[in-house]
Write an enzyme that holds these catalytic residues in place. Structure first.
Site, mmCIF file in Angstrom:
data_model
loop_
_atom_site.group_PDB
_atom_site.id
_atom_site.type_symbol
_atom_site.label_atom_id
_atom_site.label_comp_id
_atom_site.label_asym_id
_atom_site.label_seq_id
_atom_site.Cartn_x
_atom_site.Cartn_y
_atom_site.Cartn_z
ATOM 1 N N HIS A 149 0.802 -1.233 0.000
ATOM 2 C CA HIS A 149 0.000 0.000 0.000
ATOM 3 C C HIS A 149 0.833 1.281 0.000
ATOM 4 C CE1 HIS A 149 -3.475 -2.413 0.212
ATOM 5 N NE2 HIS A 149 -3.654 -2.463 1.512
ATOM 6 N N HIS A 223 -9.721 2.193 0.449
ATOM 7 C CA HIS A 223 -9.638 1.093 1.408
ATOM 8 C C HIS A 223 -10.699 1.193 2.501
ATOM 9 C CE1 HIS A 223 -7.818 -2.165 3.669
ATOM 10 N NE2 HIS A 223 -6.789 -2.234 2.829
ATOM 11 N N GLU A 359 -11.650 -3.641 -2.645
ATOM 12 C CA GLU A 359 -10.687 -2.687 -3.181
ATOM 13 C C GLU A 359 -10.496 -2.927 -4.677
ATOM 14 O OE1 GLU A 359 -7.116 -3.115 -0.583
ATOM 15 O OE2 GLU A 359 -8.524 -4.359 0.561
#
Length: 394
Positions: A149, A223, A359
Site C-alpha cells: 500500500h 480502502h 478494493e
C-alpha cells in the site's frame, strides 16, 4: 413549513393549489431507481471544518458532503480518508456503515488503512522491489519482506490539497497530491487527483487521475471497511456477497500471487452466486489458511463500469451496496487481522471481521509479473479510473 391558522374554503383551495405548483416547479423530484422512497431535501451541501493537526504541524480539515436525499460522506484531507458514510436501511434510517476512529490521532497511529486512499501502489509488491526499463527500484518493505500500500508513508499518510465541487444535487470534493520523485522508492514526480462525488442516487463515485514525468508504476484504490449493519460490535459473516469473477489469484505464504489464475468453481472462493461471507470462510483450505480468511484478488469477468462487479447485502437491515468499476480486479478482504485492540467510536473495539473491504485495482505484484496487466505509466499518458459504491435497500 408553518402556515397561519386561517379558516375558509377559498384559502384552503389556494393553499392546496400553491403547494401543488410549488412541488412541481421545485427541485425535489427524486430520480428513478431503488432509492426513490428516500427523503429529499431542497439542495445538497458541502461544509468544511478543522479536524486536527499532525505531529509535524500540518492542519487537517474535514469536509462533509450531503446530497439532496440526506446521505452524508465525511472526508478528511489526511490520507483522503472517508471517516463516515451513511446509508439507509429498509426502515428509512441512516447509519454510518464504514469503520473509523473518533479523531485524527486514531488515523495517525495503528490505522489498518480505514477509509484511506492508497498509493502509489495498492496491495503488495514482492520483495519490495521491481525492475522497469532495465533499472531496479527498491521500495520500502513494510509487510514482512514485501511492500504494501505505498510503503511507510503512502498516500494514506499525507495531507492532500482540497477544493470543493459545489452542486445543488451532487456535491464533490477534489483532492490533489504531488508525490515527489523517489518517494517510497518510486521513480518520477507523480501528480495525482482524486474526486469524491456524492451522487443523487445515493452512490459515491471515486475518480482517479495521475500523470508522471518519468516511467513509473501506479495502482490506486480506496480502502474503506464496510459493515452494512451499522453496528460495529457485529462481524460481517452474515453479509451476503456476490463477485462477478470466475477466477482468483492464489497466493504464497507472504500473500504474493503465485502467477496462477485459478478458477473459483468448486472452491470457497466462488461468489458467482450470492452467499453469506461466513458460509465457507471456515473451511479447511490452504488459501484460506494463508489469508486467515478471504484476503485475495478476484479477476473480474467484465469490468466495464456500467454494471456491478460486486454486491453486498445485509438481510437484517436491508442495506444493499453495489460496486461498479473499470478496474480489472478487486481485492476482497474480510478484516481477518482486526483483533479487538482498536477503539471504535462511541465505545467498544473492532473485533475480528467487523468490516469487509472491496478494493478495486490492478493485480498485486504486477510490476514483477509480466503476464499480469501492465501498471506502467509513462510521460504523456494519463492514468484514469473510476469506482462507484451505490447504496440502496432490498
Amino acid at each position: 413549513m408553518r402556515y397561519p391558522s386561517v379558516t375558509g374554503l377559498p384559502f384552503l383551495c389556494l393553499l392546496v393549489t400553491s403547494l401543488f405548483f410549488a412541488h412541481c416547479a421545485g427541485n425535489e423530484t427524486p430520480p428513478t431507481g431503488e432509492a426513490d422512497s428516500t427523503p429529499v431535501t431542497a439542495t445538497a451541501t458541502i461544509t468544511k471544518a478543522a479536524y486536527g493537526t499532525t505531529s509535524a504541524g500540518g492542519a487537517v480539515d474535514k469536509y462533509t458532503l450531503r446530497n439532496a436525499r440526506g446521505m452524508e460522506v465525511e472526508v478528511i484531507t489526511y490520507g483522503g480518508i472517508i471517516t463516515s458514510l451513511t446509508a439507509l436501511d429498509s426502515a428509512g434510517n441512516y447509519a454510518n456503515v464504514t469503520l473509523g476512529f473518533d479523531d485524527l490521532e486514531g488515523y495517525r497511529t495503528n490505522n489498518p488503512y480505514f477509509g484511506a486512499l492508497i498509493g502509489r501502489y495498492g496491495n503488495r509488491i514482492a520483495g519490495a522491489k521491481f525492475t522497469l526499463d532495465g533499472k531496479e527500484y527498491t521500495l520500502e518493505a513494510n509487510n514482512g519482506p514485501n511492500h504494501l500500500h505505498g510503503g511507510v508513508t503512502g498516500f494514506d499518510k499525507v495531507i492532500w490539497e482540497a477544493s470543493e465541487v459545489p452542486s445543488d444535487t451532487e456535491p464533490g470534493l477534489r483532492l490533489t497530491y504531488l508525490s515527489p520523485d523517489g518517494e517510497g522508492g518510486y521513480p518520477g514526480n507523480l501528480s495525482t487527483t482524486v474526486v469524491y462525488t456524492l451522487r443523487d442516487d445515493n452512490s459515491l463515485e471515486v475518480s482517479y487521475e495521475a500523470t508522471t514525468d518519468q516511467p513509473t508504476v501506479v495502482n490506486l484504490t480506496q480502502h474503506a471497511y464496510f459493515n452494512l449493519s451499522g453496528d460495529f460490535s457485529r462481524d460481517i459473516l452474515d453479509h451476503v456477497v456476490e463477485i462477478d469473477a470466475d477466477r482468483f489469484l492464489p497466493v504464497d505464504a507472504t500473500l504474493i500471487p503465485t502467477g496462477e489464475l485459478q478458477p473459483v468453481a468448486g472452491t470457497p472462493f466462488d461468489f458467482t452466486e450470492p452467499k453469506p461471507v461466513g458460509r465457507d470462510i471456515g473451511q479447511s483450505d490452504d488459501q484460506l489458511t494463508k489469508g486467515q480468511g478471504f484476503d485475495h484478488c478476484w479477476v473480474l469477468n467484465s469490468p466495464s463500469g456500467s454494471s456491478p462487479v460486486a454486491t453486498v447485502h445485509h438481510p437484517a437491515t436491508g442495506r444493499y451496496m453495489e460496486v461498479f468499476t473499470d478496474e480489472p480486479a478487486i481485492q476482497f478482504y474480510t478484516g481477518n487481522f482486526l483483533d479487538g485492540t482498536l477503539s471504535a467510536p462511541g465505545g467498544g473495539t473492532y473485533g475480528r471481521r467487523s468490516g469487509l473491504c472491496l478494493e478495486t485495482q490492478h493485480y498485486p505484484d504486477s510490476p514483477n509479473q509480466s503476464a499480469f496487466p501492465s501498471v506502467v505509466l509513462r510521460p504523456g499518458e494519463t492514468y484514469a479510473t473510476t469506482t462507484t459504491y451505490k447504496f440502496s435497500t432490498k
